[in-house]
Every structure is written in structure tokens, then in C-alpha cells.
Write a protein that holds these residues in place. Sequence first.
Motif, PDB file in Angstrom:
ATOM      1  N   LEU A 156       0.599  -1.216  -0.579  1.00 37.05           N
ATOM      2  CA  LEU A 156      -0.212   0.103  -0.310  1.00 37.05           C
ATOM      3  C   LEU A 156       1.011   1.424  -0.084  1.00 37.05           C
ATOM      4  N   LEU A 157       2.172   0.639   1.392  1.00 39.79           N
ATOM      5  CA  LEU A 157       2.930   2.551   0.599  1.00 39.79           C
ATOM      6  C   LEU A 157       3.802   2.003  -0.438  1.00 39.79           C
TER       7      LEU A 157
ATOM      8  N   ARG B  80       1.841   6.397  -6.835  1.00 42.09           N
ATOM      9  CA  ARG B  80       1.070   6.396  -7.811  1.00 42.09           C
ATOM     10  C   ARG B  80      -0.034   5.767  -8.498  1.00 42.09           C
ATOM     11  N   THR B  81      -0.134   4.957  -7.842  1.00 42.06           N
ATOM     12  CA  THR B  81      -0.582   3.484  -8.738  1.00 42.06           C
ATOM     13  C   THR B  81      -1.734   2.885  -7.984  1.00 42.06           C
ATOM     14  N   LEU B  82      -1.966   3.690  -6.502  1.00 42.13           N
ATOM     15  CA  LEU B  82      -3.329   3.205  -6.357  1.00 42.13           C
ATOM     16  C   LEU B  82      -4.283   2.559  -6.892  1.00 42.13           C
ATOM     17  N   ARG B  83      -4.674   3.552  -7.928  1.00 40.49           N
ATOM     18  CA  ARG B  83      -6.210   3.285  -8.696  1.00 40.49           C
ATOM     19  C   ARG B  83      -6.373   2.333  -9.408  1.00 40.49           C
ATOM     20  N   ASP B  84      -4.955   1.679  -9.513  1.00 43.75           N
ATOM     21  CA  ASP B  84      -4.512   0.109 -10.169  1.00 43.75           C
ATOM     22  C   ASP B  84      -5.493  -0.548  -9.490  1.00 43.75           C
ATOM     23  N   PHE B  85      -4.884  -0.263  -7.746  1.00 44.30           N
ATOM     24  CA  PHE B  85      -5.122  -1.227  -7.216  1.00 44.30           C
ATOM     25  C   PHE B  85      -6.622  -1.587  -6.917  1.00 44.30           C
ATOM     26  N   THR B  86      -7.305  -0.476  -7.221  1.00 45.51           N
ATOM     27  CA  THR B  86      -8.074  -0.613  -6.464  1.00 45.51           C
ATOM     28  C   THR B  86      -9.576  -0.734  -8.338  1.00 45.51           C
TER      29      THR B  86
ATOM     30  N   ALA C  33       2.268  -5.884 -11.843  1.00 46.46           N
ATOM     31  CA  ALA C  33       3.009  -6.368 -10.430  1.00 46.46           C
ATOM     32  C   ALA C  33       2.791  -6.023  -9.255  1.00 46.46           C
ATOM     33  N   LEU C  34       2.909  -4.964  -8.986  1.00 45.54           N
ATOM     34  CA  LEU C  34       2.356  -4.346  -7.860  1.00 45.54           C
ATOM     35  C   LEU C  34       1.227  -4.236  -7.473  1.00 45.54           C
ATOM     36  N   PRO C  35      -0.025  -3.863  -8.148  1.00 49.64           N
ATOM     37  CA  PRO C  35      -1.861  -4.438  -7.518  1.00 49.64           C
ATOM     38  C   PRO C  35      -1.582  -5.574  -7.339  1.00 49.64           C
TER      39      PRO C  35
END
Length: 323
Positions: free
Chosen positions: A71-72, A78-84, A197-199
Motif C-alpha cells: 500500500l505504501l 501513484r498507482t493506487l488507482r490500479d489496485f482499486t 505486479a505491484l497491484p
Amino acid sequence: MTDHSPERAGAPAPAAPAPAREPGTDRTGLALGLSCYLLWGAFPLYFRLLEPAGPVEIVAHRAVWSLGFCLLALLVTRTLRDFTAVLRRPRAVAQLALAAVLVATNWLVYVYGVNSGHTVDAALGYFINPLVTVLLAVAVLHERLRPLQWTATGIGALAVVVITVGYGQVPWIALALAVSFGLYGLAKNRVGRTVGALPGLAVETTALFPLALGYLLWLAHAGAGTFGAAGPDRTEHMVLLALAGPLTAVPLLLFGAAARRLPLSVIGMLQYLTPVLQLLVGVALFHEPMPPERWAGFVLVWVAIVVLTVDGWTHRPRLARAA
């Protein structure tokens, strides 16, 4: 392999295309790949430092702290949107949740193997993993194997028989690691082209988080947990357990970056660096026994790997055209 280069609609075609740069010459990609596999190869040394925590507690901490780190990292990049966005796709979430169960199983067996004096068996598991992946391609994806691939899998099966007869028991740690990681790769393959990979790792650890946190809270309530337990090395132990998060995520991110810069043939060769280091750690540092029958089994596995590598190298131009 999909082409991620942008297409320019209506742009005039160049008179003579510039020669493509050979991916294998990318020094940055090679450094990233080496760093990734060196970190994975050194994991046995780290897990021994986490004693007296048991395998389940270690894996639970690994899941909890990995989510925090992911999450950090999503916020920083700035890829939190990809996760959601992934969380809004039920099918992708289900596939990644299955992958999370498989990788957690792999972690649990691996930590148990290392901390119970079976690091060499863990190394064997990652040596035979490519052979298991080939068999999964036949059983699940209904692919047809070439003669050399059948030869390699046959030699690998013979190696397991030799070790089983010599030791008097099936090398279940090696087989469990190879099968669980092979199935994990298969599950990730289903969503790998549409999820970064990260999301993807963040969704996996999100799926594991409730169970992992619940287990750690139960341990703390029962007074059986080692995190925060009294002792002269209390702070050091807490820091080492918390490091399970970045030490899980960083190699995966390095691997993802390397895979984008290096050809599959180079990645395929680099992957054997990890079990080689694990074998060296198990024999040279942990002084695990290597009787003749175990050496014979390893030699057969290495022969199978050579056969598999020769086959892949021989068909490399055809595979590149297909990609």
C-alpha cells in the motif's frame, strides 16, 4: 508476449526499420534480475533469524507486513488507482485470491523446510519446478510436449525415485514446493497480462490479511506469539518480523522490472541461481547431510534441466515468432 509499444494510427511507415536492440544486452535488467534471485537465494539465512517464531507465525507476519509495504509503494508510485481497479473485477480478485492461497502454502512449506533442517530439499523443489511447470502445461493447458521435454520430465521423475529409494521416504518438501509454485504461476498467468505486479501482489496480500491478522491476534491473546515477547532481543526480533513485508515485495518488484528488460531465455537461466544458493547455504552453512543417493538425485535433476534448456534454446526462434 504482448507488444506494449504504442501504435501511431496514420503515421507514415519508415523507409527502413532500425534494428531492434537485443534485450539480453540490457545491463540494468541483468542487474535487477541478479539482485532478485540473490535475495531469494539468501532467504534461508533470514528465516533462521526469525526463530523461535514458528512457520505459521512467520507466514502470517509476512502477509500482514507485505500488505502494508504494498500500500505504501502504491501511494509512492501513484498507482493506487490500479489496485482499486482490480478490486472492482470479481473474477480477477477470485483468481488472485486463489494465487494467494497457493503462494501462502508455498511460503509455509518453505519456512518449515528451512527451519527444520531441510534447506537442501527446498533447493531441490525449486530445481524441479520447471519440470513440474511443463507437466502442468500438459495436464491443465493441454499443450503437446516435444520429445526433449518428455525426456527431461522422465529424467526428473527418475531423480525423485532415486532420492526416495535412497532416503526411504518421498521428498515431500521438494515436491510440495515445486507443485505449489507451479500452480501459483499458472494462476498468475490467468491475470498476469491485465494486472501489474505491484497491484496484483497487493490484492493477494489483501486476501490473506484477515486470516493472517486474526491468527496473530489469537497468538497474542494466548500468549504464544513471539512478536513483542519479553527478552533481550525483543526489539531486534520485532524488526526482523516486520522486515518480512519489504523482503517479500522487493524481490518480486525487481523480478517484474527485470522481466520487462530481459528475454525469457535469460530469465530462465537466472532462475537457477536461487536454488544453487539455497543448496550452498544448506550444505556449507547449515551442514545438512548430502549422502551419495542425494547427490545422484541432484545430478539427474541437473541433467534434466540441461535437456530442458537445450530444447528451449533450440526452439527459441520459433517461440519468438509465435510471441
